[in-house]
Write an enzyme that holds these catalytic residues in place. Structure first.
Site, PDB file in Angstrom:
ATOM      1  N   LEU A 237      14.278  11.136  37.345  1.00  0.00           N
ATOM      2  CA  LEU A 237      15.499  11.760  37.175  1.00  0.00           C
ATOM      3  C   LEU A 237      15.717  13.171  37.085  1.00  0.00           C
ATOM      4  CD1 LEU A 237      18.758  10.801  37.549  1.00  0.00           C
ATOM      5  CD2 LEU A 237      18.163  10.173  34.639  1.00  0.00           C
ATOM      6  N   HIS A 238      15.219  13.708  38.567  1.00  0.00           N
ATOM      7  CA  HIS A 238      15.088  15.371  38.434  1.00  0.00           C
ATOM      8  C   HIS A 238      15.501  16.208  37.837  1.00  0.00           C
ATOM      9  CE1 HIS A 238      12.574  13.787  41.932  1.00  0.00           C
ATOM     10  NE2 HIS A 238      13.253  13.586  42.320  1.00  0.00           N
ATOM     11  N   ASP A 239      16.397  16.557  38.042  1.00  0.00           N
ATOM     12  CA  ASP A 239      17.316  17.692  37.475  1.00  0.00           C
ATOM     13  C   ASP A 239      17.898  17.230  35.957  1.00  0.00           C
ATOM     14  OD1 ASP A 239      19.542  18.075  40.610  1.00  0.00           O
ATOM     15  OD2 ASP A 239      17.400  18.618  39.925  1.00  0.00           O
TER      16      ASP A 239
END
Ligand code: RIB
Ligand code: CA
Length: 312
Positions: A237-239
């Site tokens: 869940l990068h951002d």
């Protein structure tokens, strides 16, 4: 409580969506505006998706601007990682609210240069085309900003769009080169960190169990996102890591070192060289976050999503 004022540069994008919802749900933050850029999907899609997310979060007061529709030099590249719409799984209607007039880069420069120094943090969740264009047009922006927190880059664990390059940097490596050399206070969230923060079925079930419309939409987005799981244990869940870092700086940590980017055409285009051991002789230019506490991250994300009311 003094709110931290932020601007989010974004290419929604399913993980961008969770980052935006987390920011909207957090009273510690004042979201001054969203600037959109070509990335996961073309600009028309990312701009419309940003409007949809403001409506989902019941924040139609937030200004949304369209920015650059292509990288500085490379041809535009997109991904189907987030579906054709860029927000597959959410089933959100076309937005009723409109984009604000004017180019995102112009607004970004004017908003930051018109504010007191070091009072606005820029959260960069996309290819850095808007950010680099703003810095090139107004170099004073670098020191006027409190800092830039960037999701991008990859160190030891390899890339997600080529064997070594991460998507945001690979789409516009020339923009990343400008940002890394700008002298701004930089914090980088590379894949090395986001791959420790994996959404999976159990965590999606916790979000769906919240029971609100927002939570159902978020769960739908994440179910689609995780249906193409990048890793066996789930999907990074990068951002949202960018926003969570601002909310709780104890969640993630990492050294202040040099990061450089390959801009030459060829197999290493867009590769970030992270000088973990300081052997390059290049001056440190960013804090690179590479250690995470995923359980506390998801506890924070889920608590904040639960705080968004659907209204009456
Ligand atoms: O590599 C992950 C990044 O690329 C994220 O920001 C995702 O939204 C895409 O833009
Ligand atoms: Ca993004």
């Amino acid at each position: 409580m003094t709110k931290r004022r932020i601007i989010i540069d974004t290419d929604p994008g399913l993980d961008d969506a969770l980052a935006i919802l987390l920011a909207l749900a957090s009273p510690e933050l004042e979201v001054l505006g969203l600037t959109t850029v070509a990335g996961n999907v073309p600009l028309a899609g990312t701009a419309a998706n940003a409007l949809r997310l403001c409506e989902l979060g019941r924040r139609t007061d937030i200004p949304v601007f369209a920015g650059c529709d292509r990288p500085l030099r490379r041809k535009p590249t997109t991904t189907l990682r987030h579906g054709e719409t860029g927000l597959d799984g959410a089933n959100l209607p076309p937005p009723a609210m409109a984009l604000r007039e004017g180019h995102a880069v112009t607004w970004l420069i004017d908003r930051v240069m018109g504010a007191a120094p070091a009072t606005i943090t820029l959260c960069a969740l996309a290819p850095l085309t808007n950010v680099a264009t703003a810095l090139a047009e107004e170099p004073r922006l670098a020191k006027r900003l409190a800092g830039i927190v960037i999701m991008g880059g990859a160190g030891d664990g390899g890339g997600n769009v080529t064997p070594e390059a991460e998507f945001n940097i690979h789409v516009d490596p020339h923009a990343a080169e400008i940002v890394f050399a700008s002298g701004a206070d930089l914090t980088l969230v590379p894949l090395d960190l986001s791959r420790q923060v994996l959404v999976n079925e159990a965590r999606i079930a916790r979000i769906r169990a919240i029971g609100s419309n927002v939570a159902r939409a978020a769960a739908g987005m994440l179910e689609y996102y995780n249906s193409k799981a990048e890793l066996a244990a789930g999907s990074p869940l990068h951002d949202p890591c960018v926003i969570a870092h601002l909310l709780d700086p104890t969640l993630f940590s990492g050294p202040v070192v040099n990061v450089a980017v390959e801009v030459a055409d060829g197999p290493r285009l867009g590769v970030t060289a992270i000088d973990w051991d300081g052997r390059s002789g290049r001056p440190a230019n960013a804090r690179i976050l590479n250690a995470a506490d995923p359980d506390r991250f998801f506890d924070l994300l889920i608590a904040r999503l639960a705080s968004i009311s659907d209204g009456i």
